[in-house]
Motif scaffolding. Sequence first.
Motif, short mmCIF file in Angstrom:
data_model
loop_
_atom_site.label_atom_id
_atom_site.label_comp_id
_atom_site.label_asym_id
_atom_site.label_seq_id
_atom_site.Cartn_x
_atom_site.Cartn_y
_atom_site.Cartn_z
N MET A 137 45.33 51.78 26.73
CA MET A 137 44.60 50.95 27.67
C MET A 137 43.12 51.31 27.58
O MET A 137 42.74 52.47 27.62
N ALA A 138 42.27 50.32 27.47
CA ALA A 138 40.83 50.54 27.34
C ALA A 138 40.24 50.99 28.66
O ALA A 138 40.72 50.64 29.73
N ALA A 139 39.18 51.78 28.55
CA ALA A 139 38.48 52.23 29.75
C ALA A 139 37.79 51.06 30.42
O ALA A 139 37.29 50.15 29.76
N VAL A 140 37.76 51.07 31.74
CA VAL A 140 37.13 50.00 32.51
C VAL A 140 35.89 50.57 33.18
O VAL A 140 35.96 51.62 33.81
N ARG A 141 34.77 49.89 33.02
CA ARG A 141 33.54 50.34 33.67
C ARG A 141 33.70 50.23 35.18
O ARG A 141 34.38 49.33 35.68
N PRO A 142 33.04 51.13 35.94
CA PRO A 142 33.21 51.13 37.40
C PRO A 142 32.92 49.79 38.06
O PRO A 142 33.67 49.36 38.93
N ARG A 143 31.84 49.12 37.69
CA ARG A 143 31.52 47.84 38.33
C ARG A 143 32.60 46.80 38.04
O ARG A 143 32.98 46.03 38.90
N ARG A 144 33.07 46.77 36.80
CA ARG A 144 34.13 45.83 36.44
C ARG A 144 35.42 46.19 37.18
O ARG A 144 36.15 45.31 37.62
N ALA A 145 35.67 47.48 37.33
CA ALA A 145 36.88 47.91 38.03
C ALA A 145 36.89 47.40 39.47
O ALA A 145 37.92 46.96 39.97
N VAL A 146 35.74 47.45 40.12
CA VAL A 146 35.65 46.95 41.50
C VAL A 146 35.94 45.46 41.52
O VAL A 146 36.71 44.98 42.36
N ARG A 147 35.35 44.69 40.59
CA ARG A 147 35.59 43.25 40.55
C ARG A 147 37.06 42.95 40.28
O ARG A 147 37.63 42.02 40.86
N VAL A 148 37.67 43.72 39.40
CA VAL A 148 39.10 43.51 39.08
C VAL A 148 39.95 43.78 40.32
O VAL A 148 40.83 42.98 40.65
N ARG A 149 39.68 44.86 41.03
CA ARG A 149 40.47 45.19 42.22
C ARG A 149 40.29 44.15 43.31
O ARG A 149 41.25 43.69 43.92
N VAL A 150 39.05 43.77 43.56
CA VAL A 150 38.78 42.76 44.59
C VAL A 150 39.42 41.44 44.19
O VAL A 150 40.04 40.76 45.02
N GLY A 151 39.27 41.06 42.94
CA GLY A 151 39.88 39.81 42.45
C GLY A 151 41.39 39.81 42.59
O GLY A 151 42.00 38.80 42.94
N THR A 152 42.00 40.95 42.31
CA THR A 152 43.46 41.07 42.44
C THR A 152 43.88 40.90 43.90
O THR A 152 44.84 40.17 44.20
N LEU A 153 43.17 41.56 44.80
CA LEU A 153 43.50 41.44 46.22
C LEU A 153 43.29 40.01 46.73
O LEU A 153 44.15 39.45 47.43
N LEU A 154 42.17 39.40 46.36
CA LEU A 154 41.91 38.02 46.81
C LEU A 154 42.94 37.05 46.22
O LEU A 154 43.39 36.13 46.90
N GLY A 155 43.31 37.26 44.98
CA GLY A 155 44.33 36.41 44.36
C GLY A 155 45.67 36.52 45.07
O GLY A 155 46.36 35.52 45.28
N ALA A 156 46.03 37.73 45.46
CA ALA A 156 47.29 37.93 46.18
C ALA A 156 47.25 37.22 47.53
O ALA A 156 48.22 36.55 47.92
#
Length: 91
Positions: free
Chosen positions: A1-20
């Motif tokens: 699994m590729a490393a995720v930059r911190p800013r991208r990680a925040v967007r991914v987590r927020v996007g996942t929560l909003l999508g749910a």
Amino acid sequence: MAAVRPRRAVRVRVGTLLGAVRRGLQVDQVAIATVYLEGNASSHFRPVLNSARVYAALLTVLLSSSAAFPVGTAAADVHARDPRGARRSPV
């Protein structure tokens, strides 16, 4: 699994929560045990900066959704008209 930059990680987590939430899934908050090594000497947590990143991700999603709405509405309106500009009757 590729490393995720911190800013991208925040967007991914927020996007996942909003999508749910948008899909009607229940999102719960769960307490977890935190382990601090050496008096938390290596912590990279920055309350203000990290909070700003979360709010920036939320704002990005909000603005992109708001910007897409008129475009989608206009496209749907154009699609609903025939070449002469008259509205089609629903099928």
